[in-house]
Each structure stands twice: as structure tokens, then as C-alpha cells.
Design an enzyme around this catalytic site. Structure first.
Site, PDB file in Angstrom:
ATOM      1  N   GLU A  60       0.817  -1.221   0.000  1.00  0.00           N
ATOM      2  CA  GLU A  60       0.000   0.000   0.000  1.00  0.00           C
ATOM      3  C   GLU A  60       0.847   1.266   0.000  1.00  0.00           C
ATOM      4  O   GLU A  60       0.535   2.220  -0.720  1.00  0.00           O
ATOM      5  CB  GLU A  60      -0.965   0.016   1.183  1.00  0.00           C
ATOM      6  CG  GLU A  60      -2.162  -0.918   1.033  1.00  0.00           C
ATOM      7  CD  GLU A  60      -1.879  -2.340   1.481  1.00  0.00           C
ATOM      8  OE1 GLU A  60      -0.732  -2.606   1.902  1.00  0.00           O
ATOM      9  OE2 GLU A  60      -2.788  -3.180   1.410  1.00  0.00           O
ATOM     10  N   HIS A 129      -9.698  -4.211  10.922  1.00  0.00           N
ATOM     11  CA  HIS A 129     -10.353  -4.094   9.620  1.00  0.00           C
ATOM     12  C   HIS A 129     -11.609  -3.225   9.655  1.00  0.00           C
ATOM     13  O   HIS A 129     -12.384  -3.242   8.708  1.00  0.00           O
ATOM     14  CB  HIS A 129     -10.750  -5.480   9.098  1.00  0.00           C
ATOM     15  CG  HIS A 129      -9.617  -6.269   8.520  1.00  0.00           C
ATOM     16  ND1 HIS A 129      -8.470  -6.538   9.212  1.00  0.00           N
ATOM     17  CD2 HIS A 129      -9.470  -6.864   7.304  1.00  0.00           C
ATOM     18  CE1 HIS A 129      -7.662  -7.266   8.459  1.00  0.00           C
ATOM     19  NE2 HIS A 129      -8.234  -7.476   7.293  1.00  0.00           N
TER      20      HIS A 129
HETATM   21  C1  LIG Z   1      -2.202  -4.188   4.571  1.00  0.00           C
HETATM   22  C2  LIG Z   1      -3.198  -5.140   4.056  1.00  0.00           C
HETATM   23  N1  LIG Z   1      -3.513  -5.128   2.753  1.00  0.00           N
HETATM   24  C3  LIG Z   1      -4.419  -5.986   2.255  1.00  0.00           C
HETATM   25  C4  LIG Z   1      -5.052  -6.881   3.077  1.00  0.00           C
HETATM   26  C5  LIG Z   1      -6.096  -7.817   2.515  1.00  0.00           C
HETATM   27  N2  LIG Z   1      -5.548  -9.146   2.406  1.00  0.00           N
HETATM   28  C6  LIG Z   1      -5.670 -10.011   3.416  1.00  0.00           C
HETATM   29  S1  LIG Z   1      -4.872 -11.392   3.124  1.00  0.00           S
HETATM   30  C7  LIG Z   1      -4.366 -10.906   1.604  1.00  0.00           C
HETATM   31  C8  LIG Z   1      -3.533 -11.830   0.791  1.00  0.00           C
HETATM   32  C9  LIG Z   1      -2.275 -12.217   1.487  1.00  0.00           C
HETATM   33  O1  LIG Z   1      -1.649 -13.288   0.839  1.00  0.00           O
HETATM   34  P1  LIG Z   1      -0.407 -14.031   1.437  1.00  0.00           P
HETATM   35  O2  LIG Z   1       0.505 -13.076   2.115  1.00  0.00           O
HETATM   36  O3  LIG Z   1       0.167 -14.852   0.354  1.00  0.00           O
HETATM   37  O4  LIG Z   1      -0.989 -14.965   2.593  1.00  0.00           O
HETATM   38  P2  LIG Z   1      -2.026 -16.176   2.449  1.00  0.00           P
HETATM   39  O5  LIG Z   1      -3.384 -15.574   2.502  1.00  0.00           O
HETATM   40  O6  LIG Z   1      -1.749 -16.878   1.195  1.00  0.00           O
HETATM   41  O7  LIG Z   1      -1.791 -17.003   3.661  1.00  0.00           O
HETATM   42  C10 LIG Z   1      -4.835  -9.640   1.338  1.00  0.00           C
HETATM   43  C11 LIG Z   1      -4.622  -8.897   0.098  1.00  0.00           C
HETATM   44  C12 LIG Z   1      -4.718  -6.845   4.463  1.00  0.00           C
HETATM   45  N3  LIG Z   1      -5.321  -7.660   5.348  1.00  0.00           N
HETATM   46  N4  LIG Z   1      -3.780  -5.996   4.911  1.00  0.00           N
END
Ligand SMILES: Cc1ncc(C[n+]2csc(CCOP(=O)(O)OP(=O)(O)O)c2C)c(N)n1
Ligand SMILES: [Mg+2]
Lengths: 324, 363
Positions: A60, A129
Site C-alpha cells: 500500500e 479491519h
Molecule cells: C495491509 C493489508 N492489505 C491488504 C489486506 C487484505 N488481504 C488479506 S490477506 C491478503 C492476501 C495475502 O496473501 P499471502 O501473504 O500470500 O498470505 P495467504 O493468505 O496466502 O496465507 C490480502 C490482500 C490486508 N489484510 N492488509
């Protein structure tokens, strides 16, 4: 007039502005191929392609800052935050860069960027959130912030935000995305800084923004039906710039104000409204200004309690009855 | 090439069962790992059932498919070793020894939940078990993990922090700042990237610029890194043990990337789960790369237990999960006045500092 959802109204606004101005580009996490985490950008990538609708990695600070930088060159980025809660990762970029660069350059630079996404509690996603940072943004001269409560307002405000030459933060609401309202087919804009009377009344002004407007409207209905109290519901729509005249006009008519605000009370938007009313309409008041805010603690997860934490219809009615 | 040499793990890379840390395992311990993994899976399957019935709020991010990572790594923890992770946190929570009851009750938002119904699925904590959450903001936990390592070093304790994160989180600035600090100040942190190939609907290729793998970025900071196959519990243990030794003995960080896979969507609300990847891909992982199946087969091959014994353990896990769900259902919702508890330590503890000035503001 066709009934369309808040989500579709935003989608239409984005599509119309992408078509209208070649400098408009949409950037954010999952906005393109996934169609948006909340489907606000559905179909836009398919329609407008890779250049105009861009999926960003989870960075971000990086991509919001990039959008601000590009806006200095006249690009009009519309940046999606999957949740406004994630803005804190990019806070320096938003506050210091988008918010201050014009001032510090003595007016040489402006940032025509839109940062948009949902900013609301009420969906049991926990404290991290559920932030509603419109008060933080409004506390920063240089930034603008709007909080549409209906599909009609969402579309008109989004289009104005994109055409605005300053940074505009648009705060949407996941609980409203699926709700429908009448929206005209022909093009329209809603200027920033213009409030809207959502229900006319004579006895008390319920002043609100975002989803709190919907809660206030429900309360007004019950107040009329069960207590013969005719509440006016004033929707601020835009927090900064703020339509002070509309607030004062309503209070001068009803002589009572109950402010409904999903912000926390301390330095929440309603705190500014209350100060404005007592400074400028003190003599018109027949009762102290009252507030119904989110209960003053981080957003609780427990679905059973979270509904109590945000302003409820019954808390509004209670406050109104206290000053009737 | 990973910057860890196989000498350091001292084993034929094809068979991590012979790594020192694994060769000394007793059958009981190996069965214990099976039990832990199957408990995680059954817990989550049960939670999914009730989530789908609308009995929980918010998001539910399932760890199913990744169990060997949490169980393998956590099995190595000593008294001064700590754990922190992101929102896909049920597996780590159960692995560190949190009970199914308090975890399930948290999902239901009940007063008996591990966070008293305040945190939900993404925010499980158990400091008494050196488990520091459960964090909802992607990448947000990475400096905190560094802080745990800093605290250990400051106190002169021989321990380390295992900081788990997803493949999507590696693109947050906070992580890169943490890597620099970890190397600069020689902090005993192990970043474990659980690379399940997707961040929500975005593939690795569409989110991360890299040469060969994500862990390799550590090279830029002079940090030792390695990759591990997350379907092999022996390998996860061997490589984590080597990273932990580096932390314990030399107070140095490591980045360990573990290849793994999630079977369910990003969260249960992920309607696109079969759009950004093929059903065949998911099936292939379930059938050929499932860490629990593979472990079970391995233990049967090693004559550690029989199929029937494995099934009995599985049955017990299912029952435990059902009991936990009943516990959660029967538990009370938190009282409304608890909304204002747990905000300030001083107020909760009724100290002088908690009683001067107004801490909470009403309408
Ligand atoms: C700062 C932030 N940006 C976006 C999100 C929304 N979000 C939650 S999980 C995620 C994907 C994360 O993927 P990864 O790091 O690969 O972990 P996984 O879900 O595969 O365990 C996103 C975009 C968030 N929670 N926090
Ligand atoms: Mg991932």
C-alpha cells in the site's frame, strides 16, 4: 429511474470517467482480474484492459505513493484500498505527500488523485479491519473526504472526486454495496461540499454521514410514527469540504440537533459539527447538541456485541426523546 | 542456490528423516505430529461447517493443506522461542498448544474465546505459550517478530522468534525494513514465508519480482536463506532447526521459504477460488502433496503405527472438534460492558494511572 446498487453506481462512475478521460487509471489489489474484493470494479479490466485497470501487489505505501507521484504529472489515478483500514500502511504517503505537497511547494504542485474503498465497521472483521478514518483525513487540510450514503450520491460524488484537482478520499461501505437506490440514467455530478436533506422535518435535526444516515432515516420514521416527532435527516455527504450552511439552516429550523456518527466520539466528525453548531447557532438551540457515536473502544469482533457498538436506531430515539 | 549448504543440515538432501533432529525422534513424537496435523484439519473443517451455517462473523481463512509447516516448525520450540503469524492463524495456535475449545469459542464470538470474543478468527493470541498472534494487517506482524527477537537478545536469553508470513506479505515495506534491521543488529529472528503460491487471487508471478524465489531477496541484506518442501514434515523440521540454531548460537536471522498449498479459497468468502486456479491443480495437491496423507504413509512405512491406529487418532480429533463446537455453542456471548474492558492496562487494573483523567468518551 432504474434502481441500481451502490456497488453498480460506483462501477458506472468509474467506467464513465475512464471513458471520458484518458488519464484516469484504476490501481489496487485484486481490482482487475479478480474484479475487486468487493466487486466494485467488476468487468472494468475486461472492458478497458491492462493499461487502465491495474492489479497491484500488497504494497500500500508503495502503490498509493506511486499514484500520488503520478498525479503530480497529471495522471488521475483512482486508487482502491481493499479496506480503508489498510490506509495506515500508506499513511505517510496520504497525509504527508498527498496532503502537504501543494502547500509546501507554495502552490506549484497539485495532486488530482482519488483514494477509495470501504471504511466501516459492522461486519465482524475485528478491530484491524473496521476503521472509519474520515475524521483523521478531515483533520488534514489539503485532503478532501466524502462518505456517500446512497447509490445516487456514490455515483455523483465519485465522478466529481475524479475530476477534482485535489486529493479526494472516498469512503464507501461494505454494508451498502448491495443496497439499491434510484439513479438517473443521464449523467450528473454532485459537487463536493454540498449536504443533502434526506428527510424534511421540523422538530429535531439528525445530522449524519455514510451508513449512519440510513440508521437515522429509520429512527426518523419511528419517531414520526410512534412519538409524533418530525425529525429532519441531514446527510453531510462530504466531510471536508463541509456544508456548514446546510447544518446551520437545519438547526435554525428545528432548534435541536442529534448527531449520528459511526466514528468514535473523541475528535470524531460529529465533534466538529457540534462545535460549529454551538459557535454559530447557539441562540437557535432549545437543547444541548447530542451525539450518538460508536461506543468508544476498538471494534469488537463478537457479532452479538458489534451491533451494539455502532449507532443503533434505538440509541438515536433515546437521545431524541431526552431532549424533546 | 540457497545460501544454506546441505553440510549444515548434514544429511542426504533426499531424505531429511536422517537429519539429526529427526533421527532422534521417538515413535511417540512422530505420532504426536500426526495427531497435531489432523487436529488442525478437523478443527477447521468443523469451524467451516458452522461458519457456513452463519454462526460466525467476518472472515474465516483456512490453513488446510499447510499443516506440516506449523506443526513441523513449532515442534522445535524451546522455552525461549516465540511464534507470531498473520491472520491464517488457527494452525499455529493449535500447534503451540492452544485448546480447541477456546479457539472455537473465539470464532463464535463467545466470552469463553481465547480473546474473549474480541479478536475473531484472525486474532488468536496465547502469550503464555509464546504465541503472539494472529495479525490481520498483511506484513504488520513482521516488525513485531523482529521485536520479539530484539527483546530476547536484550534480555540475554538464548531463544528466537519464528515470524510466519504469506508469499504476498513479502512485498510490504515493513518486511524489508525488518530484514535490514535484523541483519544490521544481528537479531535472532526466523522469517518463515509460507509460500502457498497465491495472495488472494493473485499468483506469485503477478505479485512478486524475483530472480528464483522469494527467500533469495534476503541475499541483498546478507541474510542466510533457504527453501523447504512444506509437504515433508521432516524437511520442514530439518531446515527450521538449522535456522533456529543460527539464531540461538550466532544471533543471526534467517529467511526460510516453505513451499505449501491451501486447498480452500483465500477465505471462505472467496467466491473466485476456482477461477484463478484450476480444479485440477487443487486436486493434484490434495491427492499427491497432502502433508497429512504423506506423513501418515511415511509412519505406516516406518512401522510407527498402523492404518487403524491412524484412523483412531483421526476419529478422536473429529470428536474433539465436535465437542469444541458444542462448548462454543453453549458458551455465553460477552456481556455488553466488556466492550470497554481490555483497552487500557491501567484502567483494567484499577491503578492510580488508570483513574486520573477520562479514558473513555460517551455520546
Ligand atoms: C495491509 C493489508 N492489505 C491488504 C489486506 C487484505 N488481504 C488479506 S490477506 C491478503 C492476501 C495475502 O496473501 P499471502 O501473504 O500470500 O498470505 P495467504 O493468505 O496466502 O496465507 C490480502 C490482500 C490486508 N489484510 N492488509
Ligand atoms: Mg499466499
Amino acid at each position: 429511474m432504474p434502481l441500481i446498487t451502490y456497488r453498480k453506481a460506483l462501477n458506472d462512475a468509474l467506467a464513465e470517467e475512464i471513458s471520458r478521460d484518458e488519464n484516469v487509471v484504476i490501481i489496487g489489489e485484486e481490482v482487475a482480474q479478480y474484479n475487486g474484493a468487493y466487486k466494485v470494479t467488476e468487468g472494468l479490466w475486461q472492458r478497458f484492459g491492462d493499461k487502465r485497470v491495474v492489479d497491484a501487489p500488497i504494497s500500500e505505501a508503495g502503490f498509493i505513493g506511486m499514484g500520488i507521484g503520478a498525479s503530480m504529472l497529471g495522471i488521475r489515478p483512482v486508487m482502491e484500498l481493499m479496506f480503508w483500514s489498510f490506509a495506515y500502511v500508506a499513511w505517510d504517503q496520504i497525509i504527508d505527500n498527498a496532503g502537504q505537497v501543494r502547500y509546501m511547494s507554495g502552490g506549484l504542485i497539485n495532486c488530482p488523485i482519488v483514494i477509495r474503498g470501504p471504511a466501516n465497521g459492522g461486519t465482524s472483521v475485528g478491530a484491524t479491519h473496521s476503521h472509519t478514518p474520515e475524521n483523521f483525513i478531515a483533520n488534514t487540510p489539503g485532503l478532501k473526504v466524502v462518505c456517500p450514503a446512497t447509490a445516487y450520491d456514490a455515483k455523483g460524488l465519485m465522478k466529481s472526486a475524479i475530476r477534482d484537482n485535489d486529493p479526494v478520499c472516498v469512503m464507501e461501505n461494505t454494508l451498502l454495496y448491495g443496497e439499491s437506490w434510484e439513479v438517473p440514467e443521464e449523467e450528473y455530478l454532485i459537487p463536493l461540499g454540498v449536504a443533502d436533506i434526506k428527510r424534511k422535518g421540523t422538530d429535531v435535526s439528525l445530522i449524519a454521514h455514510g451508513r449512519a444516515v440510513i440508521t437515522a432515516l429509520k429512527a426518523a420514521e419511528i419517531l414520526a410514527a410512534e412519538h409524533d416527532i418530525h425529525a429532519e435527516v441531514l446527510d453531510l455527504r462530504s466531510i471536508r469540504p463541509l456544508d456548514e450552511e446546510a447544518i446551520l439552516n437545519s438547526v435554525r429550523k428545528t432548534h435541536r440537533a442529534v448527531l449520528v456518527d459511526e466514528n468514535k466520539p473523541f475528535c470524531g466528525v460529529s465533534a466538529q459539527i457540534a462545535a460549529t453548531i454551538q459557535e454559530k447557532a447557539f441562540d437557535d438551540l432549545d437543547a444541548p447538541v447530542q451525539r450518538v457515536c460508536a461506543l468508544d473502544a476498538p471494534a469488537i469482533y463478537s457479532p452479538a456485541l458489534e451491533n451494539l457498538q455502532l449507532p443503533t436506531v434505538s440509541r438515536i430515539i433515546e437521545k431524541v426523546l431526552q431532549i424533546r | 542456490m540457497p545460501s544454506v549448504t546441505d553440510d549444515e543440515i548434514a544429511v542426504d538432501p533426499a531424505d531429511y528423516a536422517r537429519a539429526e533432529i529427526n533421527a532422534s525422534l521417538k515413535p511417540k513424537q512422530k505420532i504426536g505430529f500426526f495427531r497435531e496435523m489432523i487436529r488442525i484439519r478437523r478443527f477447521e473443517q468443523t469451524s467451516l461447517k458452522y461458519y457456513n451455517q452463519g454462526m460466525m462473523g467476518g472472515f474465516l481463512h483456512l490453513y488446510i493443506g499447510q499443516e506440516a509447516v506449523a506443526v513441523g516448525t513449532v515442534s522445535l520450540l524451546g522455552k525461549n522461542d516465540h511464534v507470531i503469524t498473520a491472520y491464517r492463524d488457527h494452525g499455529h495456535a493449535l500447534a503451540v498448544g492452544m485448546g480447541m475449545n477456546e479457539c472455537m469459542a473465539e470464532l463464535f464470538g463467545k466470552a469463553t474465546g481465547c480473546s474473549r470474543g474480541k479478536g475473531g478468527s484472525m486474532h488468536f493470541f496465547a502469550p503464555d505459550k509464546n504465541y503472539w498472534g494472529g495479525h490481520g494487517i498483511v506484513g504488520g506482524q513482521t516488525p513485531l517478530g523482529l521485536g520479539l527477537a530484539y527483546g530476547l537478545k536484550y534480555k540475554g536469553l538464548k531463544g528466537c522468534a519464528l515470524c510466519f508470513m504469506g508469499d504476498g506479505a513479502v512485498n510490504q515495506g515493513a518486511y524489508h525494513e525488518s530484514l535490514n534491521l535484523a541483519a544490521l543488529w544481528k537479531l535472532p529472528v526466523v522469517y518463515i514465508i509460507e509460500n502457498n503460491k497465491y495472495s488472494m487471487g493473485t499468483t506469485l508471478e503477478r505479485s512478486s519480482a524475483m530472480r528464483n524465489c522469494l527467500a533469495e531477496r534476503a541475499d541483498g541484506y546478507g541474510i542466510v536463506w533457504d527453501i523447504a518442501n512444506g509437504e515433508d514434515l521432516y524437511e520442514v523440521r530439518a531446515k527450521t532447526a538449522s535456522a533456529m540454531r543460527r539464531a540461538h548460537d550466532q544471533s543471526l536471522p534467517t529467511v526460510l521459504e516453505v513451499d505449501t498449498y491451501r486447498y480452500y479459497g483465500h477465505s471462505v468468502a472467496d467466491a473466485n477460488t476456482k477461477k484463478y486456479r484450476s480444479p485440477e491443480e487443487i486436486e493434484r495437491h490434495k491427492n499427491h502433496h497432502d502433508p497429512i496423507r504423506l506423513w501418515k504413509k511415511r509412519l505406516i512405512d516406518e512401522c510407527v503405527f498402523t492404518e487403524a491406529e491412524a484412523d483412531a487418532i483421526d476419529e478422536a480429533a473429529k470428536e474433539e472438534a465436535d465437542t469444541a463446537a458444542q462448548f462454543a455453542i453453549d458458551s455465553d456471548t460477552p456481556a455488553p460492558e466488556t466492550i470497554f474492558e481490555d483497552v487500557y492496562w491501567e484502567v483494567d487494573n484499577k491503578t492510580d494511572a488508570g483513574s486520573t483523567g477520562k479514558h473513555f468518551f460517551g455520546d
